[in-house]
Write an enzyme that holds these catalytic residues in place. Structure first.
Site, PDB file in Angstrom:
ATOM      1  N   LYS A 117     -22.790  25.535  21.348  1.00 34.70           N
ATOM      2  CA  LYS A 117     -22.190  26.229  22.488  1.00 34.70           C
ATOM      3  C   LYS A 117     -20.865  25.601  22.901  1.00 34.70           C
ATOM      4  O   LYS A 117     -19.915  26.310  23.239  1.00 34.70           O
ATOM      5  CB  LYS A 117     -23.161  26.236  23.670  1.00 34.70           C
ATOM      6  CG  LYS A 117     -24.364  27.144  23.455  1.00 34.70           C
ATOM      7  CD  LYS A 117     -25.265  27.177  24.675  1.00 34.70           C
ATOM      8  CE  LYS A 117     -26.444  28.113  24.453  1.00 34.70           C
ATOM      9  NZ  LYS A 117     -27.340  28.163  25.639  1.00 34.70           N
ATOM     10  N   LYS A 200     -29.643  33.711  13.113  1.00 31.37           N
ATOM     11  CA  LYS A 200     -30.765  34.095  13.960  1.00 31.37           C
ATOM     12  C   LYS A 200     -30.452  35.357  14.763  1.00 31.37           C
ATOM     13  O   LYS A 200     -29.319  35.570  15.192  1.00 31.37           O
ATOM     14  CB  LYS A 200     -31.070  32.946  14.934  1.00 31.37           C
ATOM     15  CG  LYS A 200     -32.371  33.106  15.703  1.00 31.37           C
ATOM     16  CD  LYS A 200     -32.552  31.980  16.705  1.00 31.37           C
ATOM     17  CE  LYS A 200     -31.657  32.174  17.890  1.00 31.37           C
ATOM     18  NZ  LYS A 200     -32.024  31.356  19.055  1.00 31.37           N
ATOM     19  N   LYS A 203     -29.474  37.868  21.429  1.00 30.71           N
ATOM     20  CA  LYS A 203     -29.070  38.868  22.417  1.00 30.71           C
ATOM     21  C   LYS A 203     -27.561  38.874  22.638  1.00 30.71           C
ATOM     22  O   LYS A 203     -27.018  39.824  23.193  1.00 30.71           O
ATOM     23  CB  LYS A 203     -29.789  38.608  23.741  1.00 30.71           C
ATOM     24  CG  LYS A 203     -29.599  37.215  24.307  1.00 30.71           C
ATOM     25  CD  LYS A 203     -30.625  36.950  25.387  1.00 30.71           C
ATOM     26  CE  LYS A 203     -30.655  35.466  25.768  1.00 30.71           C
ATOM     27  NZ  LYS A 203     -31.798  35.142  26.619  1.00 30.71           N
TER      28      LYS A 203
END
Length: 338
Positions: A117, A200, A203
């Site tokens: 991130k 992966k 969302k």
């Protein structure tokens, strides 16, 4: 005669940052109803984790209520389990501070999610993002669970929580925290993106076709599965050299509670078309009751808020006692109402 067997405790939460999807469902939600029968369960909406990256406040409130309705529609029984918003139980933040004082900078820097991130948005890197695992440890350890359901991507964080619990107990020579064990699905623990089986399912994926959401309509689910990447082969296999079809086989196996080998045997001699049609039907069948229940209760925001407040009070009754023990062994002076 009533059973005197004491249930074990289980804690699990999901971040309030967007719609829940097939990966969320197979990774933990599919087991929620069973968990509720076998364990004393604490389910929480991790809104405090969500703000480690910037959020729109109005959208955050909406998403928290969306999540509450999805939790209730996905097998969380409010009579036997505790459902709450993380931010409504202030002990999470308080314990996080104590745990951050015994956590090493090096071990936090090694957390994969932090590295990913922070690399993606260097200009917004924050202390909250860095200390995220300390809050996750607090989420877990407050309730002294024996089990914590986690996906493959969260194993590292749970291992850190276990290390912190052991370190705290050793440092203060008190068995304040239990050391929980992970619960990881045997099949489809890591669901991959439909259009890119090397990454992966997420969302936050820029391509909506890569992710199947719990609230997707049947025709949308069918379209996404039909477009899912396979390869130039024609057989239904589970093989690391064929990640596309292997991902779909794992999803089918998890949805039908089948072994991988039995799914492969079932579709021997069949082509991709029939397999994808059957897989789409399985997903539609699994998500339809969730979507129907969600549509019935989501509009009643007062009901959702009331249930979250009830859950927060129940969670606080346990969290306060754990934090009291922590403060006592740390050496904090506590008032009579502590």
């Amino acid at each position: 005669m009533a059973s005197t067997h004491k249930k074990t405790t289980l804690v699990t939460g999901l971040t309030a940052t967007g719609d829940l999807h097939l990966g969320s469902y197979l990774g933990t939600m599919k087991q929620w109803e069973r968990y509720s029968k076998d364990h004393d369960c604490y389910f929480f909406i991790a809104d405090m984790h969500a703000i480690t990256i910037p959020q729109d406040p109005k959208l955050m409130r909406k998403r928290s209520l969306d999540m509450a309705a999805l939790f209730m529609s996905s097998g969380v029984c409010l009579e036997s389990s505790v459902l709450f918003n993380q931010s409504q139980v202030p002990q999470h933040a308080e314990l996080c501070w104590v745990l951050s004082c015994i956590s090493a900078m090096g071990e936090l820097q090694r957390m994969t999610q932090y590295k990913e991130k922070s690399a993606n948005q260097k200009q917004k890197e924050t202390l909250g993002l860095f200390a995220y695992p300390c809050l996750m440890a607090a989420d877990i350890l407050l309730y002294n669970p024996q089990y914590v359901p986690v996906g493959e991507d969260q194993k590292q964080h749970l291992e850190l929580a276990r290390n912190i619990a052991q370190r705290f107990n050793h440092q203060f020579k008190e068995e304040v925290f239990s050391v929980p064990d992970p619960v990881i699905p045997k099949v489809a623990a890591r669901v991959m993106a439909l259009g890119d089986p090397e990454k992966k399912m997420s969302k936050s994926d820029v391509s909506v076709n890569n992710t199947v959401y719990l609230l997707d309509k049947p025709e949308v689910i069918v379209k996404k599965i039909k477009r899912a990447v396979t390869d130039s082969g024609t057989t239904i296999e589970y093989n690391e050299k064929r990640p596309g079809i292997s991902n779909l086989v794992a999803i089918y196996a998890a949805l039908t509670n089948s072994a991988i080998d039995s799914v492969v045997a079932q579709y021997e001699g069949e082509g991709y078309a029939k397999f994808k049609t059957d897989l789409a039907d399985c997903i539609v069948s699994a998500f339809e009751p969730i979507r129907d229940s969600y549509e019935k209760i989501r509009h009643d925001e007062q009901y959702l808020q009331t249930e979250l407040e009830k859950g927060a009070k129940k969670a606080q009754s346990v969290a306060k006692e754990t934090l009291r023990k922590v403060y006592e062994v740390v050496g904090f002076i506590q008032g009579g109402n502590a």
